[in-house]
Design a protein around this motif. Structure first.
Motif, short mmCIF file in Angstrom:
data_model
loop_
_atom_site.label_atom_id
_atom_site.label_comp_id
_atom_site.label_asym_id
_atom_site.label_seq_id
_atom_site.Cartn_x
_atom_site.Cartn_y
_atom_site.Cartn_z
N GLU A 1 26.42 -85.61 36.18
CA GLU A 1 26.37 -86.48 34.99
C GLU A 1 27.40 -86.00 33.99
O GLU A 1 27.55 -84.80 33.74
N ASN A 2 28.13 -86.95 33.41
CA ASN A 2 29.13 -86.66 32.38
C ASN A 2 30.16 -85.64 32.83
O ASN A 2 30.67 -84.85 32.04
N GLY A 3 30.47 -85.61 34.13
CA GLY A 3 31.49 -84.71 34.64
C GLY A 3 31.07 -83.26 34.76
O GLY A 3 31.90 -82.39 35.03
N ALA A 4 29.78 -82.96 34.59
CA ALA A 4 29.32 -81.57 34.63
C ALA A 4 29.56 -80.93 35.99
O ALA A 4 29.98 -79.78 36.08
N ALA A 5 29.30 -81.66 37.06
CA ALA A 5 29.49 -81.10 38.40
C ALA A 5 30.98 -80.86 38.67
O ALA A 5 31.35 -79.85 39.27
N ASN A 6 31.83 -81.78 38.21
CA ASN A 6 33.28 -81.59 38.40
C ASN A 6 33.77 -80.35 37.64
O ASN A 6 34.57 -79.58 38.16
N GLN A 7 33.29 -80.16 36.42
CA GLN A 7 33.68 -78.98 35.63
C GLN A 7 33.21 -77.71 36.30
O GLN A 7 33.94 -76.72 36.37
N ALA A 8 32.00 -77.72 36.83
CA ALA A 8 31.47 -76.54 37.52
C ALA A 8 32.30 -76.25 38.77
O ALA A 8 32.59 -75.08 39.08
N LEU A 9 32.71 -77.29 39.48
CA LEU A 9 33.55 -77.13 40.66
C LEU A 9 34.91 -76.52 40.28
O LEU A 9 35.39 -75.59 40.95
N GLU A 10 35.51 -77.03 39.22
CA GLU A 10 36.80 -76.50 38.78
C GLU A 10 36.70 -75.02 38.45
O GLU A 10 37.55 -74.22 38.86
N LYS A 11 35.64 -74.63 37.74
CA LYS A 11 35.45 -73.22 37.39
C LYS A 11 35.23 -72.36 38.62
O LYS A 11 35.77 -71.25 38.73
N LEU A 12 34.41 -72.85 39.56
CA LEU A 12 34.12 -72.10 40.78
C LEU A 12 35.39 -71.86 41.60
O LEU A 12 35.65 -70.74 42.04
N VAL A 13 36.18 -72.90 41.78
CA VAL A 13 37.42 -72.77 42.56
C VAL A 13 38.41 -71.85 41.85
O VAL A 13 39.03 -70.99 42.48
N ALA A 14 38.52 -71.99 40.54
CA ALA A 14 39.44 -71.14 39.78
C ALA A 14 39.05 -69.66 39.91
O ALA A 14 39.90 -68.80 40.18
N LYS A 15 37.77 -69.38 39.77
CA LYS A 15 37.29 -68.00 39.88
C LYS A 15 37.53 -67.45 41.29
O LYS A 15 38.00 -66.32 41.45
N ARG B 1 43.75 -80.54 42.10
CA ARG B 1 45.12 -80.07 41.99
C ARG B 1 45.06 -78.68 41.38
O ARG B 1 44.44 -78.47 40.34
N ILE B 2 45.68 -77.72 42.08
CA ILE B 2 45.67 -76.34 41.63
C ILE B 2 47.11 -75.90 41.42
O ILE B 2 47.92 -75.92 42.35
N ALA B 3 47.43 -75.52 40.18
CA ALA B 3 48.78 -75.09 39.84
C ALA B 3 48.95 -73.61 40.17
O ALA B 3 48.03 -72.82 39.98
N VAL C 1 42.73 -67.91 39.67
CA VAL C 1 43.66 -68.61 38.79
C VAL C 1 42.92 -69.02 37.51
O VAL C 1 41.70 -69.08 37.50
N PRO C 2 43.64 -69.29 36.43
CA PRO C 2 42.96 -69.73 35.20
C PRO C 2 42.25 -71.07 35.43
O PRO C 2 42.72 -71.90 36.22
N ALA C 3 41.15 -71.28 34.74
CA ALA C 3 40.40 -72.54 34.87
C ALA C 3 41.29 -73.73 34.52
O ALA C 3 41.14 -74.81 35.11
N SER C 4 42.23 -73.54 33.62
CA SER C 4 43.12 -74.63 33.21
C SER C 4 44.09 -75.04 34.33
O SER C 4 44.71 -76.09 34.26
N ALA C 5 44.21 -74.21 35.39
CA ALA C 5 45.12 -74.51 36.49
C ALA C 5 44.48 -75.42 37.54
O ALA C 5 45.14 -75.88 38.45
N VAL C 6 43.16 -75.70 37.39
CA VAL C 6 42.44 -76.48 38.39
C VAL C 6 41.93 -77.77 37.73
O VAL C 6 41.29 -77.72 36.68
N SER C 7 42.20 -78.90 38.37
CA SER C 7 41.68 -80.17 37.83
C SER C 7 41.38 -81.15 38.96
O SER C 7 42.06 -81.17 39.99
#
Length: 102
Positions: free
Chosen positions: A49-63, A86-88, A67-73
């Motif tokens: 809901e409200n992109g919460a799962a996507n944000q959690a996924l981005e943080k998990l992959v970044a960790k 996309r991972i920079a 890489v920084p969380a800002s590098a994953v979207s």
């Protein structure tokens, strides 16, 4: 089995199958779907809901990839189970890290 990623000039595109509302946040290796495409299986505790799962996924992959969380979207599949992230960063190093998860 093909890798669940595509090399880009300044990073990679990672193909992920996300399961929200799981008991824990984790990456579970690579699986191949019936159409022959590979994707990384991921589970997150967040609700979709409200992109919460996507944000959690981005943080998990970044960790996991260091890489920084800002590098994953999330760039495709925002409301679907199959997503493209996309991972920079250095494409070769990122590809090796993803292959190690498989």
């Amino acid at each position: 089995m093909s890798a669940p990623l595509r090399i880009r000039e300044n990073g990679i595109d990672l193909f992920v199958r996300l399961t929200p509302k799981s008991s824990m946040d984790r990456l579970e290796g690579v699986e191949t779907s019936a159409d022959g495409r590979s994707h990384l299986k991921a589970r997150v505790r967040a609700v979709p809901e409200n992109g919460a799962a996507n944000q959690a996924l981005e943080k998990l992959v970044a960790k996991t990839l260091g890489v920084p969380a800002s590098a994953v979207s999330v760039v495709a599949g925002g409301t679907a189970r199959l997503k493209t992230l996309r991972i920079a960063g250095d494409p070769e190093a990122l590809a090796q890290l993803v292959q190690a998860l498989g």
